[in-house]
Design an enzyme around this catalytic site. Structure first.
Site, PDB file in Angstrom:
ATOM      1  N   LYS A   1       0.847  -1.201   0.000  1.00 40.20           N
ATOM      2  CA  LYS A   1       0.000   0.000   0.000  1.00 40.20           C
ATOM      3  C   LYS A   1       0.879   1.246   0.000  1.00 40.20           C
ATOM      4  CE  LYS A   1      -1.714   2.680   3.124  1.00 40.20           C
ATOM      5  NZ  LYS A   1      -1.791   4.045   2.578  1.00 40.20           N
TER       6      LYS A   1
ATOM      7  N   SER B   1       5.614   6.751  10.592  1.00 36.02           N
ATOM      8  CA  SER B   1       5.769   7.425  11.880  1.00 36.02           C
ATOM      9  C   SER B   1       5.879   6.425  13.027  1.00 36.02           C
ATOM     10  CB  SER B   1       4.578   8.351  12.133  1.00 36.02           C
ATOM     11  OG  SER B   1       3.449   7.581  12.502  1.00 36.02           O
TER      12      SER B   1
ATOM     13  N   GLU C   1       4.405   6.657  15.838  1.00 32.15           N
ATOM     14  CA  GLU C   1       3.105   6.413  16.445  1.00 32.15           C
ATOM     15  C   GLU C   1       2.361   5.285  15.730  1.00 32.15           C
ATOM     16  OE1 GLU C   1       2.374   7.300  19.411  1.00 32.15           O
ATOM     17  OE2 GLU C   1       0.702   5.943  19.019  1.00 32.15           O
TER      18      GLU C   1
ATOM     19  N   GLU D   1      10.515   0.694  10.157  1.00 31.14           N
ATOM     20  CA  GLU D   1      11.455   1.816   9.981  1.00 31.14           C
ATOM     21  C   GLU D   1      10.687   3.071  10.355  1.00 31.14           C
ATOM     22  OE1 GLU D   1      14.539   1.712   9.289  1.00 31.14           O
ATOM     23  OE2 GLU D   1      14.852  -0.246   8.369  1.00 31.14           O
TER      24      GLU D   1
ATOM     25  N   CYS E   1      13.419  10.483   7.438  1.00 31.13           N
ATOM     26  CA  CYS E   1      13.418  10.013   8.827  1.00 31.13           C
ATOM     27  C   CYS E   1      14.807  10.088   9.447  1.00 31.13           C
ATOM     28  CB  CYS E   1      12.866   8.598   8.908  1.00 31.13           C
ATOM     29  SG  CYS E   1      13.655   7.490   7.738  1.00 31.13           S
TER      30      CYS E   1
ATOM     31  N   GLU F   1      10.168  14.853  16.228  1.00 28.89           N
ATOM     32  CA  GLU F   1      10.483  14.843  14.812  1.00 28.89           C
ATOM     33  C   GLU F   1       9.588  15.845  14.096  1.00 28.89           C
ATOM     34  OE1 GLU F   1       9.531  11.285  12.520  1.00 28.89           O
ATOM     35  OE2 GLU F   1      11.455  11.510  11.507  1.00 28.89           O
TER      36      GLU F   1
END
Lengths: 293, 474
Positions: B181, B234, B236, B255, B289, B386
């Protein structure tokens, strides 16, 4: 009127008091509790310390404090110390065998074989310490003018739930691979058969293993495992002895993205487990540097 | 300062269809779900195309196709033959590189300079690299060379095609099949990749692409027939996925985010360091990232370094992503722009001093100027969270010990930079940094032969190199 012995005994045995092993010291549980430990046949063997959540937190603090020093040692030195642990155990094989036989209800011969295998396991992992980097690391041929090197780094503080059924060999089989690479450990011993773990702690304490590298708790798995799995300063979790709690503990570990080694029907008798329990507790670090003049 | 003449890349290189379907079992098929998503050009907010938002039934269809392909075709195929398909894909990507670079810049907002010179060469290189592994897995040092089965892969919008390559190439080389996806704001190059799979004659079902937003991603990750989940995004969302996968047999690699420290010692080659700081934080608009978003500079050279850094940033060109002179393109979405603005505002309100060059921002589209915050402390949100945008936080240190301690003072552990001319100090620092990638005297370089990944809350597992195969073998 109480029975009066017909003869005065020639000697009264000095019974051991079993305690925790945290930061190189042998405290009682801060909760002041203990619990009776019985053999599989139901005979009372001794009382063991019943560790609390606070003991878990103290053990994590000790393990974190020990991490920079232990991971900073040379691999050769860590190997020397793991071998020294084998030496310390070797001298107490009879005592270990007696405790394993009582704890697991196995024959004396089987108990001796289990102790020998546990001693040999330290020797096995002592030899891994300075080979891990060579087997898992290496130079990467990147398509540019860079020196590019990958090497394994220990992941940090590892929570280890020792197997319930294998009081000494299983415990050594999960502890040794975690610390040989430079991690420090907080280990929860088998709830039902914790006494060989305490004796092992005494061997560790006299083996040059720095204080805090291995911390051993005895008590209730259901009480100790969740705070360990949810602790924000624990980097990884070995669920070998988690039993029916495995899924719940893995979900708790997700909150801080801990590395988790799931239980996988381990065979503790296998004399060559290879990197299977070393690799899950390592990070690969890649360092780039330009090549030029 | 002088003006550059505009140097736009030709948009006519790509033909974008008004509407796209899902790619399942080797064909573009209409989604059962009626929901559609519009993807826009972030540089001017013009709609580019409409794609399907796959629902549970669509996702189930993709998994069924992937399972069938895994069992009947892909895993029985000899590694050498699997490899040939990957080599074919690599070649087609090289042949269509210019077109794909333009398409990526249109959909993502990143400068054509970067899609052309960084993304596309790396995408092709990843397929080449892993193609050669397909028949050599027994030599990879991971024990069993057996594939896991069907891999569920969810990728982000910052490097749409490159992240696809990082996920798909090792999965296919090891004999797994894929349900992927792409991000909801950048689905177009993944759909172009679906055409490439057809062009390469890849057996149907080996690669399946389902477009959609968060709900589609959840359905992909949670599908009971996924043997492995791979996610980049992310922290989260990574946490939620780790929780969803807990207690199952599914293997997982993540990751996630980062807050990379870029340490500049007083003996560093200062102009190279300035260049590396700029690359570290402004590459890809800071949507990286592993961006070097915390500059740790030794106090004795801070004033000189910051003066040179500001002078360098004044010369960055922000604007049309398709202009070959553009250094900084558009922020990918309105939502991301709002997030960057919120954190930058927190920097100001918490007492740090923000500075941006005097560059005008285009009137339409999502734009944020390169920004440098000084007077930052470790307690500030801009030093802890971040930002995922072109915002640099500057902290200072006096001793190497202090530098390492500040660099490691974060729940993340993905990347770090070290700038010094002294090899022993570089190695001392690198060995103490809790990071998966350490760039010494360089920053933000990547290569398929080099493993990449994080420590701590930056996730687990490695992508790239021999190590990247491990996640797909069981």
């Amino acid at each position: 009127m109480a029975d009066i012995p017909s003869r005065v005994p020639s000697r009264v045995a000095v019974r051991r008091t079993y305690k925790l092993y945290i930061g190189g010291a042998f405290p009682r549980s801060e909760s002041g509790r203990s619990y009776p430990v019985t053999s599989p046949a139901g005979d009372q063997l001794a009382n063991a310390a019943l560790a609390s959540r606070k003991d878990v937190r103290d053990a994590v603090v000790a393990a974190r404090k020990a991490f920079p020093g232990w991971s900073g040692r040379t691999a050769y030195n860590r190997g020397q110390i793991l071998y020294r642990i084998a030496e310390m155990m070797e001298g107490r094989r009879a005592q270990f065998a007696e405790e394993v036989a009582a704890a697991e209800g196995v024959s004396e011969d089987r108990a001796r074989a289990l102790v020998s295998a546990a001693v040999d396991r330290w020797v096995y992992y002592a030899g891994w310490a300075d080979k891990i980097g060579q087997v898992l690391g290496g130079a990467n041929p990147v398509s540019g003018p860079y020196f590019n090197l990958s090497e394994p780094d220990p992941t940090g503080v590892v929570g280890v739930l020792a197997p319930a059924g294998s009081s000494l060999l299983g415990l050594v089989s999960v502890l040794a691979p975690v610390i040989t690479s430079g991690n420090t450990a907080v280990l929860v011993a088998s709830e039902r058969a914790p006494l060989p773990a305490v004796t092992l702690a005494e061997a560790l304490a006299t083996s040059d293993l720095p204080a805090g590298v291995a911390n051993i708790l005895t008590g209730r798995l259901a009480e100790l495992a969740p705070p360990l799995a949810g602790h924000a300063d624990v980097n990884a979790l070995d669920l070998a002895g988690s039993g029916t709690l495995a899924g719940e503990l893995e979900a708790l570990a997700a909150t801080t993205l801990k590395r988790v080694l799931r239980p996988a029907g381990d065979d503790w008798d296998d004399p060559d487990p290879g990197l299977s329990r070393i690799r899950p507790f390592l990070e690969i670090k890649t360092v780039w540097h330009p090549i030029g003049r | 300062m002088f003006e550059y003449a505009p140097a736009p890349e030709a948009r006519s290189l790509v033909s974008i269809r008004p509407s796209y379907d899902l790619f399942i079992d080797g064909e573009f098929v209409e989604a059962e779900s009626d929901e559609r998503i519009v993807t826009v050009n972030p540089a001017d907010e013009e709609p580019l195309a409409e794609v399907a938002a796959a629902g549970d039934a669509d996702v189930a269809r993709a998994f069924a196709a992937a399972r069938r392909a895994f069992e009947r075709v892909w895993s029985p195929l000899p590694g050498a033959e699997r490899g040939k398909y990957l080599f074919r894909i690599a070649r087609i990507i090289q042949e269509r590189a210019r077109e794909l670079a333009v398409l990526e810049s249109l959909d993502n907002g990143k400068p054509i300079k970067e899609t052309r010179d960084v993304d596309l060469p790396l995408v092709a290189a990843h397929f080449f690299y892993y193609a050669g592994w397909a028949d050599k897995l027994a030599h990879a040092g991971h024990g069993s060379a057996r594939p896991l089965g069907v891999a569920a892969q969810v990728i982000p919008w910052n490097f749409p095609l490159l992240m696809l390559a990082w996920k798909v190439a090792p999965a296919l080389a090891t004999g797994n099949t894929v349900v992927l996806k792409p991000a909801e704001t950048t689905p177009l190059t993944a759909l172009a990749f679906a055409e490439i799979c057809q062009e390469a004659g890849l057996p149907p079902g080996v690669v399946n692409i389902v477009t959609g937003a968060g709900a589609t991603g959840q359905a992909v990750v949670a599908h009971p027939d996924a043997d492995k989940v791979a996610f980049t995004g992310s922290t989260e969302v990574g946490r939620q996925i780790a929780r969803a996968v807990a207690g199952t047999r599914k293997r997982l690699t993540l990751e996630l985010g980062g807050k990379g420290a870029n340490i500049v010692y007083d003996d560093a080659a200062i102009d190279q360091a300035v260049e590396g700081i700029v690359t570290g934080i402004f590459f890809n608009q800071g949507h990286v990232c592993c961006a070097g978003s915390r500059l740790l500079v030794q106090e004795s050279i801070a004033d000189e370094l910051l003066a040179r850094l500001r002078a360098r940033i004044e010369r960055l060109r922000l604007g049309d992503p398709l202009d070959k002179n553009t250094d900084i393109g558009a922020v990918n979405s309105a939502a991301q722009l709002a997030r960057i603005r919120e954190l930058a505002a927190a920097g100001e309100s918490e007492g740090a001093t923000g500075w941006s060059p005097s560059c005008p921002l285009p009137e339409r589209g999502y734009w944020f100027p390169p920004t440098v915050f000084t007077g930052v402390t470790q307690a500030h949100r801009i030093a802890r969270e971040e930002i995922f945008g072109p915002v640099l936080s500057v902290l200072t240190f006096r001793t190497p010990e202090e530098a390492v301690s500040k660099a490691n003072n974060t729940p993340y552990g993905l990347s770090a930079g070290v700038w010094t001319e002294k090899g022993s100090l570089m190695l001392w620092t690198a060995s103490r940094l809790r990071a998966g990638v350490v760039w010494s005297n360089t920053f933000n370089v990547f290569d398929p032969a080099s493993p990449f990944g994080g420590n701590k809350e930056s996730g687990y597992g490695r992508e790239g190199g021999r190590h990247g195969l491990e996640a797909y073998l069981g």
